[in-house]
Structure formats: structure tokens, C-alpha cells
Design an enzyme around this catalytic site. Structure first.
Site, short mmCIF file in Angstrom:
data_model
loop_
_atom_site.label_atom_id
_atom_site.label_comp_id
_atom_site.label_asym_id
_atom_site.label_seq_id
_atom_site.Cartn_x
_atom_site.Cartn_y
_atom_site.Cartn_z
N HIS A 141 45.04 33.55 45.08
CA HIS A 141 43.82 34.26 44.74
C HIS A 141 43.68 34.40 43.26
O HIS A 141 42.49 34.23 42.94
CB HIS A 141 44.04 35.62 45.43
N GLU A 142 44.82 34.97 42.52
CA GLU A 142 44.41 35.29 41.13
C GLU A 142 44.33 33.95 40.35
O GLU A 142 43.58 33.78 39.36
CB GLU A 142 45.68 35.97 40.55
N HIS A 145 40.68 32.75 40.40
CA HIS A 145 40.06 33.51 39.33
C HIS A 145 40.19 32.51 37.99
O HIS A 145 38.88 32.62 37.36
CB HIS A 145 40.26 34.65 39.00
ZN ZN Z 1 40.06 38.77 43.17
#
Ligand code: ZN
Length: 188
Positions: A141-142, A145
Site C-alpha cells: 500500500h505504501e 504511494h
Molecule cells: Zn495510503
């Protein structure tokens, strides 16, 4: 160090592919301290630099709140600099994710269960490790980004259409949130 406002969905910085940094990146220690403080203030388990407006390949994770569910997460606290996922493997599965840039939104996101990743820590020591389970889930998830990819980029176009109003309200700041944020469409 201080709590920084988190960018809400719709800010172009969240969509940019972030740049690698060097050891002499100005103010890096203070930035990392501020990011920890910001993440804890928002009760998050991960935060990426683009979310606080810096388009650099840096994210941090403290998954200790999940320690009750997976014992090995109790002390999983790490800074990832210049991370590159080398390989992902296993059968993709759905898991309900949230994101500090999307207050009040949770979505089932499909991701592989295992990744191999190369990264540098705060001292710029090189690491290459394999992660699985919830660790791999949070890292991916990170990691998304810093590549400018958001949770909603990983849901079906139909589902995204159904969320259109909700996403617009997030961009406008029509959400209840108890940590500082910056909303791209909020009128000043
Ligand atoms: Zn996030």
C-alpha cells in the site's frame, strides 16, 4: 518536528511518481520524525512522503497495532527509503484497506501475498528482504504511494464510478476527520 497536514485525494502530488533521494537530502531526520508524529496523530500504520506533499521515495510503517492479530507485527517498525519491489508472488487476495488520504473510506483491494523488496533504511544501509502476510500488504500500500498509485486505482472502474460523489466530497473536505489535512478542492 511537527504534525504535518495530510493531502487528501485529488491532490496532484499523490499521483506523481516520487524521486529517489540521496543521503544528504536536506532535513531528512526532521522530516522522518515529523512523519512519525503525523502518522501516530492520525492513528495510521503507514505513511508515505507524497501524502505530506513531498514527492520522494520515502515511507514508514509501524504495524504494532496489529500485534494482537499477528505476533510478529508487534515490533514491525521500519523506514523505507528508495524502495524497489523486485518480485511479487502468490495468489492475489482481497483485504479491506484504509488510507489516511481517504478519510471514511475502506475498500477491498486485491494484492499478492508476498513481495521481495530492496530498500535503504534511515542510515542508508542497503536491505533486500522478503515479506508476506500483513507486512507485505502494508508495504505494498505504501509502496504504491511512492509510485503515484492510490487505493482507488486498484478497484474496478464500476466501483470507482459508484464512489465518485464520495471521492469528490473527500477532495472538497466534506468529511469528518480528526487529524490535520489539506483538501485540494476546499474553498478558502
Ligand atoms: Zn495510503
Amino acid at each position: 518536528m511537527s504534525v504535518l497536514p495530510i493531502l487528501a485525494f485529488g491532490d496532484p502530488i499523490l499521483k506523481a511518481k516520487a524521486k529517489a533521494i540521496e543521503k544528504d537530502y536536506p532535513g531528512l531526520d526532521v522530516l522522518i520524525s515529523s512523519m512519525w508524529e503525523t502518522m501516530y496523530k492520525a492513528n495510521g500504520v503507514g505513511l508515505a512522503a507524497p501524502q505530506i506533499g513531498k514527492s520522494i521515495r520515502l515511507f514508514l510503517i509501524d504495524a504494532s497495532p496489529y500485534g494482537d492479530e499477528e505476533a510478529e507485527l508487534a515490533d514491525f517498525k521500519k523506514v523505507f527509503i528508495n524502495a524497489e519491489v523486485i518480485e511479487s508472488s502468490g495468489k492475489e487476495y482481497l483485504f479491506n484497506e484504509g488510507c489516511l488520504s481517504f478519510p471514511d473510506l475502506r475498500e477491498d483491494i486485491r494484492r499478492p501475498p508476498q513481495i521481495r523488496i530492496r530498500y535503504q533504511d534511515e542510515q542508508f544501509n542497503e536491505h533486500e528482504e522478503t515479506f508476506s502476510g500483513l507486512k507485505a500488504r502494508i508495504i505494498q500500500h505504501e509502496y504504491d504511494h511512492i509510485d503515484g498509485i492510490l487505493m482507488v486505482d486498484r478497484i474496478s472502474p464500476l466501483k470507482k464510478t459508484l464512489l465518485k460523489r464520495k471521492l469528490h466530497n473527500i477532495s472538497k473536505g466534506n468529511v469528518s476527520v480528526d487529524y490535520p489535512m489539506r483538501f485540494p478542492l476546499r474553498k478558502r
